[in-house]
Design an enzyme around this catalytic site. Structure first.
Site: not given
Length: 329
Positions: A92, A192, A277, A306
């Site tokens: 992202y 993403q 996460d 994450h």
């Protein structure tokens, strides 16, 4: 930070009821037909980088709407094709950065293409320091800060419709390079980028493999109520202000949900998940993994968030792909 989602034994069997739009396939067939109505117009310009072990090309191609999308194509110095090809998608707000950021796969003997994500890489939180060079010239209605709610009023105007169409064209572009082997093409990404890779897996039927790390853009209905971390929090923020639009927003998101794309994927896939996460909750990752329509495996990192497996997952990918690409299905 602690494990906050379902226990691992339940995650492994987690298959939520998700309703794909009845016209999901028609929607994407139409989107890609409109995108392909523009000539791909792929341009590879050699650039001097000082990397003695790699050759690099500055790439431009026509994505959704014919808009110019940038990327880097990199190959081992002196290599002769055809080479296995990794097409990578960014996390992202990450851009393509500079060529020396992408040397892992060329060092391993692969051709590598990284796509710039339209409008991203502006240097805000989550960019990882990788600047982008591709604008998104399409406007939208009112949106929350970030990219998650741009054009979210309708599936046709939603930002990620454009991004996923760009990603399919990125595969077509990378495959057109004379050093690339189209039959050994891998879609790869984290966060993403993992969600985008699932989109590609569902829309490009002849991939050789897919690598999906801690994927974002999956199981939206659960994600936006389970975590208050960005970027999912952008959707909650929008709905907090635009009361009563939950059904409309979830309808739009259903056209880009990685769970639905995963069900259409057939290439062998390697996933990863961090059980701590809070950005991409484990149940949303397992929802995509468990729905995946082809051979699949998942690496589980119980004490990671994450960041997932990071360098350890890269090693797992190198080992797994060496098997997959030497023994094609």
């Amino acid at each position: 930070m602690a494990q906050f989602d379902l226990p691992l034994d339940r995650l492994r069997d987690y298959r939520p009821e998700t309703s794909a739009p009845h016209d999901f396939d028609t929607f994407w067939d139409k989107t890609l037909a409109e995108t392909r109505a523009h000539d791909l117009d792929a341009v590879f310009e050699p650039v001097e980088t000082g990397l003695t072990g790699a050759r690099v090309w500055d790439v431009t191609f026509a994505g959704f709407g014919g808009h110019p999308i940038k990327g880097w194509f990199t190959a081992p110095a002196g290599a002769e094709g055809p080479l296995p090809l990794v097409v990578q998608f960014q996390g992202y707000n990450g851009g393509r950065g500079l060529p020396h950021c992408w040397t892992l796969w060329p060092l391993a003997g692969y051709a590598h293409f990284v796509m710039d994500i339209r409008g991203q890489g502006g240097g805000s939180q989550g960019s990882g320091g990788n600047v982008g060079d591709t604008p998104d010239p399409v406007g939208s209605g009112p949106s929350h800060a970030g990219f998650m709610t741009r054009g979210i009023e309708e599936p046709e105007t939603y930002y990620y419709r454009r991004v996923i169409a760009d990603a399919v064209r990125a595969v077509e572009t990378a495959r057109s390079h004379p050093l690339a082997d189209p039959a050994r093409t891998v879609a790869l990404g984290a966060s993403q980028g993992g969600g985008i890779a699932l989109g590609v897996a569902g829309l490009v039927p002849d991939l050789a493999a897919v690598c999906v790390d801690v994927p974002f853009l999956c199981h939206f209905s659960r994600a936006i109520t389970l975590t208050d971390a960005r970027p999912y929090a952008e959707i909650a923020g929008y709905l907090r202000m635009h009361r009563g639009k939950e059904e409309q927003v979830l309808h739009t998101l259903s056209y880009v949900d990685g769970v639905t794309f995963a069900a259409r994927g057939r290439a062998p896939a390697l996933f990863s998940v961090g059980l701590m996460d809070q950005v991409c909750p484990p149940s949303t990752v397992f929802a995509a993994h468990n729905a995946y329509g082809g051979p699949k495996a998942i690496e589980v990192y119980p004490f990671n968030g994450h960041e997932g497996g990071a360098m350890f997952q890269q090693k797992a990918q190198l080992d797994w792909l060496s098997v997959q690409l030497s023994n094609p299905a």
